[in-house]
Design a protein around this motif. Structure first.
Motif, PDB file in Angstrom:
ATOM      1  N   SER A  74      50.118  29.590 -20.662  1.00 59.32           N
ATOM      2  CA  SER A  74      48.708  29.788 -21.024  1.00 59.32           C
ATOM      3  C   SER A  74      48.407  29.378 -22.463  1.00 59.32           C
ATOM      4  N   LEU A  75      49.427  29.165 -23.299  1.00 56.02           N
ATOM      5  CA  LEU A  75      49.196  28.612 -24.636  1.00 56.02           C
ATOM      6  C   LEU A  75      48.641  27.195 -24.545  1.00 56.02           C
ATOM      7  N   TRP A  76      49.020  26.489 -23.510  1.00 57.70           N
ATOM      8  CA  TRP A  76      48.668  25.086 -23.368  1.00 57.70           C
ATOM      9  C   TRP A  76      47.328  24.877 -22.656  1.00 57.70           C
ATOM     10  N   LYS A  77      46.864  25.875 -21.927  1.00 59.31           N
ATOM     11  CA  LYS A  77      45.646  25.725 -21.128  1.00 59.31           C
ATOM     12  C   LYS A  77      44.411  25.360 -21.958  1.00 59.31           C
ATOM     13  N   PRO A  78      44.120  26.047 -23.073  1.00 57.31           N
ATOM     14  CA  PRO A  78      42.926  25.680 -23.842  1.00 57.31           C
ATOM     15  C   PRO A  78      42.958  24.234 -24.330  1.00 57.31           C
ATOM     16  N   HIS A  79      44.146  23.755 -24.684  1.00 56.12           N
ATOM     17  CA  HIS A  79      44.280  22.369 -25.130  1.00 56.12           C
ATOM     18  C   HIS A  79      44.035  21.401 -23.970  1.00 56.12           C
ATOM     19  N   CYS A  80      44.498  21.790 -22.790  1.00 49.71           N
ATOM     20  CA  CYS A  80      44.241  20.970 -21.591  1.00 49.71           C
ATOM     21  C   CYS A  80      42.755  20.909 -21.280  1.00 49.71           C
ATOM     22  N   MET A  81      42.066  22.002 -21.485  1.00 52.42           N
ATOM     23  CA  MET A  81      40.632  22.021 -21.209  1.00 52.42           C
ATOM     24  C   MET A  81      39.880  21.097 -22.168  1.00 52.42           C
ATOM     25  N   THR A  82      40.367  20.975 -23.383  1.00 51.37           N
ATOM     26  CA  THR A  82      39.772  20.032 -24.333  1.00 51.37           C
ATOM     27  C   THR A  82      40.002  18.598 -23.857  1.00 51.37           C
ATOM     28  N   VAL A  83      41.216  18.309 -23.424  1.00 48.94           N
ATOM     29  CA  VAL A  83      41.553  16.982 -22.912  1.00 48.94           C
ATOM     30  C   VAL A  83      40.766  16.694 -21.632  1.00 48.94           C
ATOM     31  N   ARG A  84      40.512  17.723 -20.857  1.00 51.33           N
ATOM     32  CA  ARG A  84      39.798  17.569 -19.582  1.00 51.33           C
ATOM     33  C   ARG A  84      38.383  17.030 -19.779  1.00 51.33           C
ATOM     34  N   ALA A  85      37.796  17.258 -20.948  1.00 47.71           N
ATOM     35  CA  ALA A  85      36.462  16.722 -21.230  1.00 47.71           C
ATOM     36  C   ALA A  85      36.453  15.201 -21.107  1.00 47.71           C
ATOM     37  N   VAL A  86      37.577  14.568 -21.369  1.00 52.23           N
ATOM     38  CA  VAL A  86      37.689  13.109 -21.278  1.00 52.23           C
ATOM     39  C   VAL A  86      38.414  12.686 -20.002  1.00 52.23           C
ATOM     40  N   CYS A  87      39.407  13.436 -19.602  1.00 50.70           N
ATOM     41  CA  CYS A  87      40.259  13.072 -18.457  1.00 50.70           C
ATOM     42  C   CYS A  87      40.121  14.081 -17.322  1.00 50.70           C
ATOM     43  N   ARG A  88      38.927  14.355 -16.886  1.00 52.12           N
ATOM     44  CA  ARG A  88      38.680  15.356 -15.843  1.00 52.12           C
ATOM     45  C   ARG A  88      39.475  15.044 -14.572  1.00 52.12           C
ATOM     46  N   LYS A 111      46.688   9.621 -23.424  1.00 51.30           N
ATOM     47  CA  LYS A 111      45.728   8.878 -22.607  1.00 51.30           C
ATOM     48  C   LYS A 111      44.303   9.312 -22.946  1.00 51.30           C
ATOM     49  N   SER A 112      44.074  10.606 -23.133  1.00 50.46           N
ATOM     50  CA  SER A 112      42.728  11.097 -23.438  1.00 50.46           C
ATOM     51  C   SER A 112      42.225  10.545 -24.770  1.00 50.46           C
ATOM     52  N   LYS A 113      43.112  10.429 -25.750  1.00 42.46           N
ATOM     53  CA  LYS A 113      42.702   9.892 -27.049  1.00 42.46           C
ATOM     54  C   LYS A 113      42.269   8.432 -26.917  1.00 42.46           C
ATOM     55  N   VAL A 114      43.053   7.638 -26.213  1.00 40.10           N
ATOM     56  CA  VAL A 114      42.729   6.221 -26.045  1.00 40.10           C
ATOM     57  C   VAL A 114      41.489   6.065 -25.173  1.00 40.10           C
ATOM     58  N   LYS A 115      41.426   6.827 -24.085  1.00 31.74           N
ATOM     59  CA  LYS A 115      40.275   6.736 -23.188  1.00 31.74           C
ATOM     60  C   LYS A 115      38.991   7.118 -23.927  1.00 31.74           C
ATOM     61  N   HIS A 116      39.047   8.155 -24.750  1.00 30.91           N
ATOM     62  CA  HIS A 116      37.886   8.564 -25.529  1.00 30.91           C
ATOM     63  C   HIS A 116      37.407   7.429 -26.441  1.00 30.91           C
ATOM     64  N   GLU A 117      38.345   6.745 -27.078  1.00 32.40           N
ATOM     65  CA  GLU A 117      37.969   5.624 -27.949  1.00 32.40           C
ATOM     66  C   GLU A 117      37.292   4.509 -27.157  1.00 32.40           C
ATOM     67  N   LYS A 135      49.274  -0.592 -31.043  1.00 33.56           N
ATOM     68  CA  LYS A 135      49.919   0.687 -31.328  1.00 33.56           C
ATOM     69  C   LYS A 135      49.215   1.863 -30.646  1.00 33.56           C
ATOM     70  N   THR A 136      47.892   1.804 -30.497  1.00 35.21           N
ATOM     71  CA  THR A 136      47.169   2.940 -29.948  1.00 35.21           C
ATOM     72  C   THR A 136      46.844   2.798 -28.468  1.00 35.21           C
ATOM     73  N   MET A 137      47.254   1.725 -27.837  1.00 35.40           N
ATOM     74  CA  MET A 137      46.933   1.533 -26.423  1.00 35.40           C
ATOM     75  C   MET A 137      47.831   2.396 -25.547  1.00 35.40           C
ATOM     76  N   TYR A 138      47.385   2.618 -24.343  1.00 39.38           N
ATOM     77  CA  TYR A 138      48.100   3.465 -23.392  1.00 39.38           C
ATOM     78  C   TYR A 138      47.825   2.917 -21.995  1.00 39.38           C
ATOM     79  N   PRO A 139      48.815   2.882 -21.105  1.00 41.04           N
ATOM     80  CA  PRO A 139      48.559   2.349 -19.757  1.00 41.04           C
ATOM     81  C   PRO A 139      47.517   3.186 -19.014  1.00 41.04           C
ATOM     82  N   MET A 140      46.567   2.521 -18.410  1.00 42.86           N
ATOM     83  CA  MET A 140      45.493   3.194 -17.669  1.00 42.86           C
ATOM     84  C   MET A 140      45.521   2.722 -16.217  1.00 42.86           C
ATOM     85  N   ASP A 141      45.114   3.606 -15.302  1.00 44.71           N
ATOM     86  CA  ASP A 141      45.035   3.228 -13.897  1.00 44.71           C
ATOM     87  C   ASP A 141      43.685   2.555 -13.606  1.00 44.71           C
ATOM     88  N   ALA A 142      43.520   2.028 -12.396  1.00 43.52           N
ATOM     89  CA  ALA A 142      42.312   1.292 -12.027  1.00 43.52           C
ATOM     90  C   ALA A 142      41.063   2.163 -12.107  1.00 43.52           C
TER      91      ALA A 142
END
Length: 155
Positions: A74-88, A111-117, A135-142
């Motif tokens: 549950s320490l990680w859940k709030p951080h996941c919810m922040t990431v979920r704003a971009v990677c729902r 992935k969320s950082k790159v996708k947000h950009e 350096k900041t790229m990340y593999p993305m799916d279709a």
């Protein structure tokens, strides 16, 4: 021969002394380790105040901190919810697959950082792949690229 046995005797003593010093050091560290001293709920409250980077760094401090942080999902859940704003979609898929919050965050944070950009238009004026910051790229799916393309078409 006598010299050799004396040398071995000295090395045993120094080895015993080293073990004694290590045991004393470990005892002192344990006495100063709030994770081992405080109730689990209080330890969790302290760790829950940390951002992602600090939480990851704290987990490297010692074994007891690592164990407490890794096993407090549950320490990680709030951080996941922040990431979920971009990677729902990605977060929801990982939840359905039964991943823990910590693993979900590890799988999706970069992935969320790159996708947000991309979604915010940072790369809207890129003319060729050579212009992309590798350096900041990340593999993305279709599906992710589809979301990015839709956002570009709306601009």
């Amino acid at each position: 021969m006598h010299k050799n046995s004396k040398r071995n005797s000295n090395s045993r003593v120094s080895h015993t002394e080293v073990n004694s010093v290590d045991a004393e050091k470990e005892k002192n560290e344990s006495e100063n380790n709030f994770v081992e001293l405080l109730p689990q709920e209080l330890t969790f409250k302290i760790f829950s105040q940390l951002d992602i980077r600090s939480l990851c760094r704290a987990s490297l401090t010692c074994r007891s901190w690592n164990y407490a942080i890794r096993n407090s999902d549950s320490l990680w859940k709030p951080h996941c919810m922040t990431v979920r704003a971009v990677c729902r979609r990605e977060i929801d898929d990982d939840l359905e697959s039964g991943y823990s919050w910590r693993v979900i965050l590890l799988r999706n944070y970069q992935k969320s950082k790159v996708k947000h950009e991309w979604l915010s238009g940072r790369y809207s004026n890129i003319c060729s792949p050579i212009s992309l910051p590798e350096k900041t790229m990340y593999p993305m799916d279709a599906d992710t690229w589809g979301e990015i393309l839709e956002a570009e078409l709306e601009r």
